[in-house]
Design a protein around this motif. Structure first.
Motif, PDB file in Angstrom:
ATOM      1  N   ILE A  20       0.849  -1.231   0.093  1.00 12.39           N
ATOM      2  CA  ILE A  20       0.056  -0.095   0.037  1.00 12.39           C
ATOM      3  C   ILE A  20       0.909   1.352  -0.121  1.00 12.39           C
ATOM      4  O   ILE A  20       1.791   1.463   0.657  1.00 12.39           O
ATOM      5  CB  ILE A  20      -1.020  -0.022   1.460  1.00 12.39           C
ATOM      6  CG1 ILE A  20      -1.814  -1.087   1.341  1.00 12.39           C
ATOM      7  CG2 ILE A  20      -1.901   1.284   1.162  1.00 12.39           C
ATOM      8  CD1 ILE A  20      -2.662  -1.323   2.547  1.00 12.39           C
ATOM      9  N   LYS A  21       0.591   2.117  -1.001  1.00 15.26           N
ATOM     10  CA  LYS A  21       1.711   3.301  -1.114  1.00 15.26           C
ATOM     11  C   LYS A  21       0.614   4.603  -1.183  1.00 15.26           C
ATOM     12  O   LYS A  21      -0.412   4.472  -2.024  1.00 15.26           O
ATOM     13  CB  LYS A  21       2.235   3.124  -2.473  1.00 15.26           C
ATOM     14  CG  LYS A  21       3.233   2.018  -2.196  1.00 15.26           C
ATOM     15  CD  LYS A  21       4.178   1.988  -3.478  1.00 15.26           C
ATOM     16  CE  LYS A  21       5.330   0.959  -3.216  1.00 15.26           C
ATOM     17  NZ  LYS A  21       5.308   0.210  -4.207  1.00 15.26           N
ATOM     18  N   ILE A  22       1.018   5.546  -0.503  1.00 14.08           N
ATOM     19  CA  ILE A  22       0.202   6.822  -0.483  1.00 14.08           C
ATOM     20  C   ILE A  22       1.226   7.748  -0.749  1.00 14.08           C
ATOM     21  O   ILE A  22       2.292   7.848  -0.258  1.00 14.08           O
ATOM     22  CB  ILE A  22      -0.789   7.208   0.898  1.00 14.08           C
ATOM     23  CG1 ILE A  22       0.290   7.313   2.139  1.00 14.08           C
ATOM     24  CG2 ILE A  22      -1.899   6.305   0.927  1.00 14.08           C
ATOM     25  CD1 ILE A  22      -0.421   7.695   3.180  1.00 14.08           C
ATOM     26  N   TYR A  23       1.081   8.773  -1.807  1.00  8.96           N
ATOM     27  CA  TYR A  23       1.992   9.596  -2.137  1.00  8.96           C
ATOM     28  C   TYR A  23       1.321  10.830  -2.705  1.00  8.96           C
ATOM     29  O   TYR A  23       0.162  10.640  -3.522  1.00  8.96           O
ATOM     30  CB  TYR A  23       2.912   9.112  -3.152  1.00  8.96           C
ATOM     31  CG  TYR A  23       2.666   8.226  -4.299  1.00  8.96           C
ATOM     32  CD1 TYR A  23       2.521   9.084  -5.602  1.00  8.96           C
ATOM     33  CD2 TYR A  23       1.903   6.951  -4.284  1.00  8.96           C
ATOM     34  CE1 TYR A  23       1.833   8.474  -6.718  1.00  8.96           C
ATOM     35  CE2 TYR A  23       1.490   6.329  -5.390  1.00  8.96           C
ATOM     36  CZ  TYR A  23       1.329   7.194  -6.581  1.00  8.96           C
ATOM     37  OH  TYR A  23       0.895   6.410  -7.626  1.00  8.96           O
ATOM     38  N   PRO A  24       2.016  12.218  -2.879  1.00 12.23           N
ATOM     39  CA  PRO A  24       3.125  12.374  -1.922  1.00 12.23           C
ATOM     40  C   PRO A  24       2.531  12.408  -0.682  1.00 12.23           C
ATOM     41  O   PRO A  24       1.579  12.873  -0.298  1.00 12.23           O
ATOM     42  CB  PRO A  24       3.423  13.716  -2.904  1.00 12.23           C
ATOM     43  CG  PRO A  24       2.163  14.295  -3.225  1.00 12.23           C
ATOM     44  CD  PRO A  24       1.297  12.977  -3.795  1.00 12.23           C
ATOM     45  N   ASN A  25       3.468  12.418   0.188  1.00 10.54           N
ATOM     46  CA  ASN A  25       3.451  12.786   1.706  1.00 10.54           C
ATOM     47  C   ASN A  25       4.454  13.494   2.183  1.00 10.54           C
ATOM     48  O   ASN A  25       5.498  13.110   2.286  1.00 10.54           O
ATOM     49  CB  ASN A  25       3.157  11.520   2.468  1.00 10.54           C
ATOM     50  CG  ASN A  25       2.664  11.559   3.678  1.00 10.54           C
ATOM     51  OD1 ASN A  25       2.155  12.928   4.072  1.00 10.54           O
ATOM     52  ND2 ASN A  25       2.627  10.395   4.563  1.00 10.54           N
ATOM     53  N   PRO A  26       4.191  14.944   2.376  1.00 10.06           N
ATOM     54  CA  PRO A  26       3.172  15.673   2.642  1.00 10.06           C
ATOM     55  C   PRO A  26       2.338  15.762   1.081  1.00 10.06           C
ATOM     56  O   PRO A  26       3.307  15.823   0.170  1.00 10.06           O
ATOM     57  CB  PRO A  26       3.543  16.822   3.221  1.00 10.06           C
ATOM     58  CG  PRO A  26       4.878  16.848   3.264  1.00 10.06           C
ATOM     59  CD  PRO A  26       5.410  15.700   2.830  1.00 10.06           C
ATOM     60  N   VAL A  27       1.132  16.067   1.123  1.00  9.29           N
ATOM     61  CA  VAL A  27       0.455  16.225  -0.139  1.00  9.29           C
ATOM     62  C   VAL A  27      -0.321  17.838  -0.121  1.00  9.29           C
ATOM     63  O   VAL A  27      -0.571  18.323   0.996  1.00  9.29           O
ATOM     64  CB  VAL A  27      -0.854  15.289   0.002  1.00  9.29           C
ATOM     65  CG1 VAL A  27      -1.821  15.572   1.099  1.00  9.29           C
ATOM     66  CG2 VAL A  27      -1.524  15.271  -1.396  1.00  9.29           C
ATOM     67  N   GLY A  28      -0.218  18.329  -1.344  1.00  7.50           N
ATOM     68  CA  GLY A  28      -1.009  19.529  -1.334  1.00  7.50           C
ATOM     69  C   GLY A  28      -2.353  19.379  -1.985  1.00  7.50           C
ATOM     70  O   GLY A  28      -3.612  19.750  -1.486  1.00  7.50           O
TER      71      GLY A  28
END
Length: 94
Positions: A20-28
């Protein structure tokens, strides 16, 4: 005399979290989520106070969530599927 057996499942969680990948982090503006074998799941996003900000059923392995209107801060993303799999990830909105 009974014997206790201790099992460390940390490594299992790490293997699952690599899928599981979440990106970008931090997010705009747009938070991308990709994962394997978790189609037909539900994504929930809550703020650090536990208030539900977002919920969506997901049917594909690649998803994009518009977080532009979220206030800056820390959020918790939870993915649940019908098989009982639950994974929680943290992201920052800038």
């Amino acid at each position: 005399m009974s014997k206790c057996v201790y099992v460390n499942i940390t490594k299992i969680n790490n293997v699952l979290s690599e899928n599981i990948k979440i990106y970008p982090n931090p997010v705009g503006d747009i938070l991308n989520i990709s994962f394997e074998n978790l189609e037909n799941s539900v994504i929930n996003i809550t703020d650090i106070y536990g208030r539900k900000i977002y919920e969506q059923n997901i049917y594909e392995s690649q998803n994009a969530i518009d977080v532009y209107s979220f206030q800056n801060g820390i959020y918790i993303l939870t993915i649940r599927n019908n098989s009982g799999f639950v994974r929680t990830l943290k992201f920052v909105k800038n």
